[in-house]
Write a protein that holds these residues in place. Structure first.
Motif, PDB file in Angstrom:
ATOM      1  N   ILE A  40      42.819  39.677  35.218  1.00  0.00           N
ATOM      2  CA  ILE A  40      42.385  40.455  34.061  1.00  0.00           C
ATOM      3  C   ILE A  40      41.742  39.575  32.998  1.00  0.00           C
ATOM      4  CG2 ILE A  40      43.196  41.893  32.136  1.00  0.00           C
ATOM      5  CD1 ILE A  40      45.377  42.971  34.021  1.00  0.00           C
ATOM      6  N   VAL A  41      42.352  38.422  32.721  1.00  0.00           N
ATOM      7  CA  VAL A  41      41.886  37.616  31.578  1.00  0.00           C
ATOM      8  C   VAL A  41      40.847  36.569  31.953  1.00  0.00           C
ATOM      9  CG1 VAL A  41      44.126  37.926  30.458  1.00  0.00           C
ATOM     10  CG2 VAL A  41      43.696  35.838  31.740  1.00  0.00           C
ATOM     11  N   THR A  42      40.803  36.144  33.225  1.00  0.00           N
ATOM     12  CA  THR A  42      39.918  35.031  33.593  1.00  0.00           C
ATOM     13  C   THR A  42      38.430  35.320  33.372  1.00  0.00           C
ATOM     14  OG1 THR A  42      41.519  34.171  35.180  1.00  0.00           O
ATOM     15  CG2 THR A  42      39.239  33.470  35.464  1.00  0.00           C
ATOM     16  N   PRO A  43      37.914  36.523  33.692  1.00  0.00           N
ATOM     17  CA  PRO A  43      36.496  36.754  33.408  1.00  0.00           C
ATOM     18  C   PRO A  43      36.122  36.522  31.943  1.00  0.00           C
ATOM     19  CG  PRO A  43      37.301  38.437  34.902  1.00  0.00           C
ATOM     20  CD  PRO A  43      38.496  37.657  34.452  1.00  0.00           C
ATOM     21  N   SER A  44      36.981  36.939  31.012  1.00  0.00           N
ATOM     22  CA  SER A  44      36.693  36.703  29.597  1.00  0.00           C
ATOM     23  C   SER A  44      36.705  35.215  29.276  1.00  0.00           C
ATOM     24  CB  SER A  44      37.726  37.431  28.716  1.00  0.00           C
ATOM     25  OG  SER A  44      37.633  38.824  28.879  1.00  0.00           O
ATOM     26  N   LEU A  45      37.643  34.478  29.881  1.00  0.00           N
ATOM     27  CA  LEU A  45      37.689  33.030  29.678  1.00  0.00           C
ATOM     28  C   LEU A  45      36.416  32.365  30.196  1.00  0.00           C
ATOM     29  CD1 LEU A  45      41.354  32.064  30.669  1.00  0.00           C
ATOM     30  CD2 LEU A  45      40.273  31.703  28.446  1.00  0.00           C
ATOM     31  N   LEU A  89      46.193  49.623  39.987  1.00  0.00           N
ATOM     32  CA  LEU A  89      45.954  48.949  38.720  1.00  0.00           C
ATOM     33  C   LEU A  89      44.473  48.685  38.509  1.00  0.00           C
ATOM     34  CD1 LEU A  89      49.037  48.555  38.946  1.00  0.00           C
ATOM     35  CD2 LEU A  89      48.711  46.378  37.766  1.00  0.00           C
ATOM     36  N   GLN A  90      44.060  48.756  37.262  1.00  0.00           N
ATOM     37  CA  GLN A  90      42.682  48.448  36.885  1.00  0.00           C
ATOM     38  C   GLN A  90      42.649  47.129  36.117  1.00  0.00           C
ATOM     39  OE1 GLN A  90      40.411  51.905  38.157  1.00  0.00           O
ATOM     40  NE2 GLN A  90      39.592  50.429  36.727  1.00  0.00           N
ATOM     41  N   GLY A  91      41.638  46.356  36.346  1.00  0.00           N
ATOM     42  CA  GLY A  91      41.477  45.095  35.622  1.00  0.00           C
ATOM     43  C   GLY A  91      40.022  44.694  35.575  1.00  0.00           C
ATOM     44  N   THR A  92      39.733  43.640  34.845  1.00  0.00           N
ATOM     45  CA  THR A  92      38.362  43.173  34.686  1.00  0.00           C
ATOM     46  C   THR A  92      37.801  42.710  36.021  1.00  0.00           C
ATOM     47  OG1 THR A  92      39.155  42.338  32.563  1.00  0.00           O
ATOM     48  CG2 THR A  92      36.898  41.817  33.165  1.00  0.00           C
ATOM     49  N   SER A  93      36.592  43.149  36.329  1.00  0.00           N
ATOM     50  CA  SER A  93      35.985  42.868  37.633  1.00  0.00           C
ATOM     51  C   SER A  93      35.273  41.516  37.641  1.00  0.00           C
ATOM     52  CB  SER A  93      34.987  43.971  37.985  1.00  0.00           C
ATOM     53  OG  SER A  93      34.273  43.641  39.152  1.00  0.00           O
ATOM     54  N   PHE A  94      35.532  40.720  38.675  1.00  0.00           N
ATOM     55  CA  PHE A  94      34.816  39.453  38.864  1.00  0.00           C
ATOM     56  C   PHE A  94      33.397  39.689  39.373  1.00  0.00           C
ATOM     57  CE2 PHE A  94      39.084  37.682  38.793  1.00  0.00           C
ATOM     58  CZ  PHE A  94      38.886  36.438  38.186  1.00  0.00           C
ATOM     59  N   ALA A  95      33.158  40.845  39.983  1.00  0.00           N
ATOM     60  CA  ALA A  95      31.864  41.089  40.615  1.00  0.00           C
ATOM     61  C   ALA A  95      30.709  41.024  39.622  1.00  0.00           C
ATOM     62  CB  ALA A  95      31.876  42.448  41.311  1.00  0.00           C
ATOM     63  N   PHE A  96      30.979  41.334  38.364  1.00  0.00           N
ATOM     64  CA  PHE A  96      29.917  41.397  37.360  1.00  0.00           C
ATOM     65  C   PHE A  96      29.616  40.052  36.709  1.00  0.00           C
ATOM     66  CE2 PHE A  96      31.376  45.707  37.758  1.00  0.00           C
ATOM     67  CZ  PHE A  96      30.257  46.492  37.532  1.00  0.00           C
ATOM     68  N   LEU A  97      30.410  39.028  36.997  1.00  0.00           N
ATOM     69  CA  LEU A  97      30.275  37.767  36.270  1.00  0.00           C
ATOM     70  C   LEU A  97      28.863  37.196  36.318  1.00  0.00           C
ATOM     71  CD1 LEU A  97      33.493  35.595  36.823  1.00  0.00           C
ATOM     72  CD2 LEU A  97      32.611  36.584  34.724  1.00  0.00           C
ATOM     73  N   GLY A  98      28.305  37.095  37.530  1.00  0.00           N
ATOM     74  CA  GLY A  98      26.972  36.505  37.663  1.00  0.00           C
ATOM     75  C   GLY A  98      25.927  37.244  36.867  1.00  0.00           C
ATOM     76  N   ALA A  99      25.907  38.579  36.981  1.00  0.00           N
ATOM     77  CA  ALA A  99      24.914  39.387  36.267  1.00  0.00           C
ATOM     78  C   ALA A  99      25.131  39.328  34.755  1.00  0.00           C
ATOM     79  CB  ALA A  99      24.985  40.836  36.755  1.00  0.00           C
TER      80      ALA A  99
END
Length: 465
Positions: A40-45, A89-99
């Motif tokens: 959940i938190v790693t994409p924001s980091l 559970l829902q959490g922040t998606s890693f798939a969007f990081l690159g875009a």
């Protein structure tokens, strides 16, 4: 058509509609949170660190927890047609990081401030969620266009294109300067990777599921002992904060929107797979009207929750597959547990100080964990591809898609002389490889396919002696 009831994997202590007592429910909820909080938190980091968002990161992390809680409630509770009604559970998606990083760099390259960058990202994601909302009603027909070959290629490219981000942190971070690649940085990164591997093969299933979190904890402790943790960064921000809709404003650019819109398409397919696996583990139907209703409701919730994420200043949400493993391990499939998870995550979301704690993690420690996470995404894509018989047609689809996608990753200047609109669309490896795979899947004739024994040169492979 009668519904087919899936056999649960292992015996369930509490079924989907059972209501566990508060004690067992809360224990199961914390196990789900432990398995998912890093995701959940790693994409924001990562986004905050790479784009230089500085003091905004703790708030972004807090909002990722808050929205994940609200989104989990919607997904588990099912409000009207919205939500699957499963313990999902829902959490922040890693798939969007690159875009998202590509969009952020585009704004930053034009002199944009952190507020400008976030306004653009959240504007793009808010409009993009409409793609998934619409697709949710046609999810049963998407498989004709978004085939396992296309999905496998895109997911593999997502993982591979993010490895550079993870490995940069592994070596010290983009702002490390002369200390990039310092022995201490590499040592910390390797300690985290080794710890994750050790825990991943532990006999205790709960330890295996928590391996990433435990790797971060061990790496952080070692870094603190070696004096690599700057504790002065902790506690400088507010302890409590309220979610503020559109805190950074809203912006939009069609040229950098298309890659994000494309990821929403792929996410819809991924969510279908996650919810199907959840249904199997929970002993729910995997055919028939109820199953299709759950899938459509789950994907619709994915889109709506990603819209809520953009409104409340965090990044797109999706279902988390690792929590299916927690259900299987605990034998608790009750969707009521998801309501406990939601409450805990929402409360955590009111506390930006939790984000400050994650901000203390040194870049090499975070890089060791994300290197494994991003590599795991690539492996997930490879697994999808490996489930198929790869004939000559599919081999060429994969070859051209991977070649173009990795090509613009390794040689980004190759597109610099294209018009801005075209360059911003096709310089994103995920979009380029995904569109290539879809187009080739539609135009290469099925009847021209040969067996897997025919190699890329079109020559018959010699039988083994």
């Amino acid at each position: 058509m009668s519904e087919k009831q899936a056999a649960p994997l292992g015996s369930l202590i509490y079924g989907l509609d059972d209501t566990p007592p508060p004690g067992p429910a809360l224990l199961a909820a914390f196990q789900h949170i432990l398995a998912s909080i890093v995701g959940i938190v790693t994409p924001s980091l990562v986004i905050g660190g790479v784009l230089g968002l500085g003091s905004e990161v703790p708030y972004l992390i807090a909002m990722s927890l808050f929205v994940s809680g609200v989104a989990t409630f919607i997904q588990c509770r099912r409000i009207g047609p919205v939500g699957s009604g499963l313990l999902s559970l829902q959490g922040t998606s890693f798939a969007f990081l690159g875009a998202i990083l590509a969009a952020g760099f585009a704004v930053k390259g034009q002199g944009g401030t952190p507020e400008d960058i976030l306004a653009m990202i959240f504007g793009l994601c808010l409009v993009g969620c409409l793609v998934e909302i619409v697709l949710s009603q046609f999810i049963d027909k998407l498989g004709r266009v978004i085939t396992p070959t296309v999905t496998g290629i895109v997911i593999t490219i997502i993982g591979l294109s993010l490895v550079k981000v993870g490995f940069t942190d592994f070596a010290g971070g983009a702002t490390a300067g002369d200390s990039l690649g310092a022995p201490l940085n590499l040592l910390l990164g390797f300690i985290v990777v080794a710890t994750i591997l050790a825990f991943s093969f532990n006999a205790n299933p709960m330890i295996r599921i928590s391996a990433i979190m435990l790797g971060l904890v061990v790496g952080f402790v070692v870094a603190a002992i070696l004096g690599a943790v700057d504790f002065s960064r902790f506690g400088s921000g507010p302890i409590f904060a309220l979610p503020i809709p559109f805190r950074y404003g809203i912006d939009f650019d069609i040229a950098i929107f298309l890659p994000i819109a494309f990821i929403y398409l792929i996410t819809a397919i991924e969510t279908t797979g996650d919810l199907t696996a959840n249904s199997v583990i929970s002993g729910q139907p995997v055919k028939g009207p109820l199953y299709l209703s759950r899938i459509k409701g789950g994907v619709l919730a994915d889109g709506i929750n990603s819209g809520l994420a953009a409104i409340f200043n965090t990044f797109p949400n999706t279902t988390f597959s690792q929590n299916n493993g927690v259900i299987q391990m605990t034998g608790v499939a009750s969707r009521h547990v998801g309501l406990y998870v939601a409450v805990v995550l929402v409360v955590m979301g009111f506390l930006p100080i939790i984000g400050s704690v994650f901000l203390l993690i040194p870049k090499p420690v975070l890089g060791g964990a994300t290197l494994v996470l991003f590599g795991t995404i690539a492996v997930a894509g490879i697994r999808i591809l490996a489930t198929q018989e790869i004939d000559r047609r599919k081999a060429y689809i994969m070859a051209v898609s991977f070649g173009l996608g990795l090509g613009v990753t390794l040689v980004p200047d190759a597109t610099q002389q294209l018009p801005d609109f075209v360059r911003q669309v096709f310089a994103t490896p995920i979009t380029l490889s995904g569109l290539t795979a879809i187009i080739l899947s539609l135009i290469l004739p099925e009847e021209a396919s040969e067996t897997a024994a025919v190699d890329l040169a079109g020559e018959q492979a010699e039988p083994a002696e």
